[in-house]
Design a protein around this motif. Sequence first.
Motif, PDB file in Angstrom:
ATOM      1  N   THR A  24      48.695  60.765  38.972  1.00 43.47           N
ATOM      2  CA  THR A  24      47.781  60.901  40.147  1.00 43.47           C
ATOM      3  C   THR A  24      46.350  60.337  39.823  1.00 43.47           C
ATOM      4  OG1 THR A  24      48.863  62.737  41.116  1.00 43.47           O
ATOM      5  CG2 THR A  24      46.650  62.560  41.974  1.00 43.47           C
ATOM      6  N   VAL A  25      46.013  60.838  38.425  1.00 46.53           N
ATOM      7  CA  VAL A  25      44.439  60.445  38.176  1.00 46.53           C
ATOM      8  C   VAL A  25      44.602  58.920  37.924  1.00 46.53           C
ATOM      9  CG1 VAL A  25      43.070  60.544  36.039  1.00 46.53           C
ATOM     10  CG2 VAL A  25      44.233  62.505  36.956  1.00 46.53           C
ATOM     11  N   ILE A  26      45.661  58.286  37.412  1.00 47.31           N
ATOM     12  CA  ILE A  26      45.636  56.708  37.200  1.00 47.31           C
ATOM     13  C   ILE A  26      45.537  56.224  38.577  1.00 47.31           C
ATOM     14  CG2 ILE A  26      46.949  54.942  36.421  1.00 47.31           C
ATOM     15  CD1 ILE A  26      45.732  56.444  34.003  1.00 47.31           C
ATOM     16  N   ALA A  27      46.298  56.747  39.401  1.00 46.88           N
ATOM     17  CA  ALA A  27      46.338  55.923  40.929  1.00 46.88           C
ATOM     18  C   ALA A  27      44.876  56.063  41.420  1.00 46.88           C
ATOM     19  CB  ALA A  27      47.459  56.769  41.631  1.00 46.88           C
ATOM     20  N   PHE A  28      44.352  57.200  41.384  1.00 42.80           N
ATOM     21  CA  PHE A  28      43.054  57.394  41.880  1.00 42.80           C
ATOM     22  C   PHE A  28      41.874  56.483  41.182  1.00 42.80           C
ATOM     23  CE2 PHE A  28      38.670  59.329  41.977  1.00 42.80           C
ATOM     24  CZ  PHE A  28      38.591  59.441  43.153  1.00 42.80           C
ATOM     25  N   ALA A  29      42.188  56.186  39.915  1.00 47.42           N
ATOM     26  CA  ALA A  29      41.233  55.218  39.136  1.00 47.42           C
ATOM     27  C   ALA A  29      41.478  53.973  39.658  1.00 47.42           C
ATOM     28  CB  ALA A  29      41.571  55.489  37.548  1.00 47.42           C
TER      29      ALA A  29
ATOM     30  N   LEU B  15      42.621  52.813  42.542  1.00 50.99           N
ATOM     31  CA  LEU B  15      42.425  52.897  44.068  1.00 50.99           C
ATOM     32  C   LEU B  15      40.764  52.642  44.153  1.00 50.99           C
ATOM     33  CD1 LEU B  15      44.909  55.141  45.746  1.00 50.99           C
ATOM     34  CD2 LEU B  15      44.558  52.695  46.087  1.00 50.99           C
ATOM     35  N   PHE B  16      40.195  53.501  43.248  1.00 53.29           N
ATOM     36  CA  PHE B  16      38.682  53.619  43.118  1.00 53.29           C
ATOM     37  C   PHE B  16      38.010  52.025  42.590  1.00 53.29           C
ATOM     38  CE2 PHE B  16      34.454  54.636  41.200  1.00 53.29           C
ATOM     39  CZ  PHE B  16      33.803  54.940  42.516  1.00 53.29           C
ATOM     40  N   GLY B  17      38.740  51.580  41.568  1.00 49.54           N
ATOM     41  CA  GLY B  17      38.353  50.236  41.239  1.00 49.54           C
ATOM     42  C   GLY B  17      38.471  49.170  42.149  1.00 49.54           C
ATOM     43  N   VAL B  18      39.709  49.304  42.778  1.00 49.95           N
ATOM     44  CA  VAL B  18      39.764  48.339  44.027  1.00 49.95           C
ATOM     45  C   VAL B  18      38.834  48.337  45.090  1.00 49.95           C
ATOM     46  CG1 VAL B  18      41.496  47.602  45.777  1.00 49.95           C
ATOM     47  CG2 VAL B  18      42.077  48.064  43.418  1.00 49.95           C
ATOM     48  N   PHE B  19      38.339  49.683  45.321  1.00 51.59           N
ATOM     49  CA  PHE B  19      37.546  50.035  46.594  1.00 51.59           C
ATOM     50  C   PHE B  19      36.124  49.261  45.942  1.00 51.59           C
ATOM     51  CE2 PHE B  19      34.063  52.887  47.789  1.00 51.59           C
ATOM     52  CZ  PHE B  19      34.153  52.763  48.968  1.00 51.59           C
TER      53      PHE B  19
ATOM     54  N   GLN C 158      35.282  47.030  43.937  1.00 53.36           N
ATOM     55  CA  GLN C 158      35.626  45.487  43.830  1.00 53.36           C
ATOM     56  C   GLN C 158      35.413  44.861  45.160  1.00 53.36           C
ATOM     57  OE1 GLN C 158      35.645  43.224  41.210  1.00 53.36           O
ATOM     58  NE2 GLN C 158      35.392  45.177  40.082  1.00 53.36           N
ATOM     59  N   ILE C 159      35.950  45.562  46.262  1.00 55.96           N
ATOM     60  CA  ILE C 159      35.998  45.139  47.505  1.00 55.96           C
ATOM     61  C   ILE C 159      34.469  45.243  48.201  1.00 55.96           C
ATOM     62  CG2 ILE C 159      36.577  45.811  50.116  1.00 55.96           C
ATOM     63  CD1 ILE C 159      39.528  46.456  48.831  1.00 55.96           C
ATOM     64  N   ILE C 160      33.765  46.453  47.782  1.00 56.06           N
ATOM     65  CA  ILE C 160      32.323  46.834  48.129  1.00 56.06           C
ATOM     66  C   ILE C 160      31.612  45.627  47.638  1.00 56.06           C
ATOM     67  CG2 ILE C 160      30.602  48.400  48.211  1.00 56.06           C
ATOM     68  CD1 ILE C 160      32.759  49.157  50.130  1.00 56.06           C
ATOM     69  N   SER C 161      31.820  45.338  46.441  1.00 57.76           N
ATOM     70  CA  SER C 161      30.919  44.404  45.640  1.00 57.76           C
ATOM     71  C   SER C 161      30.996  42.827  46.251  1.00 57.76           C
ATOM     72  CB  SER C 161      31.125  44.355  44.212  1.00 57.76           C
ATOM     73  OG  SER C 161      32.167  43.912  43.828  1.00 57.76           O
ATOM     74  N   LEU C 162      32.163  42.682  46.749  1.00 56.67           N
ATOM     75  CA  LEU C 162      32.354  41.369  47.385  1.00 56.67           C
ATOM     76  C   LEU C 162      31.765  41.033  48.621  1.00 56.67           C
ATOM     77  CD1 LEU C 162      36.158  40.526  46.446  1.00 56.67           C
ATOM     78  CD2 LEU C 162      34.071  39.543  45.461  1.00 56.67           C
ATOM     79  N   THR C 163      31.598  42.348  49.487  1.00 54.54           N
ATOM     80  CA  THR C 163      31.247  42.344  50.791  1.00 54.54           C
ATOM     81  C   THR C 163      29.681  42.352  50.749  1.00 54.54           C
ATOM     82  OG1 THR C 163      31.255  44.648  51.063  1.00 54.54           O
ATOM     83  CG2 THR C 163      33.090  43.312  51.708  1.00 54.54           C
TER      84      THR C 163
END
Length: 53
Positions: free
Chosen positions: A34-39, A41-45, A47-52
């Motif tokens: 769960t910790v790895i999955a959250f990390a 997903l947070f990294g993808v989030f 990256q998406i915010i930095s692109l926008t």
Amino acid sequence: MSSGQNSGGLMSSAGLVRYFDSEDRNAISIDPKTVIAFAVLFGVFVQIISLTV
């Protein structure tokens, strides 16, 4: 150091070993997956915010 003096290394770490070795029933337990999955997903989030922006 003379051989008559105690350095205290083993005695000072004994409390920490006892503290970290005991498991509390009321403690929050989180699955490592769960910790790895959250990390990820947070990294993808981020990256998406930095692109926008």
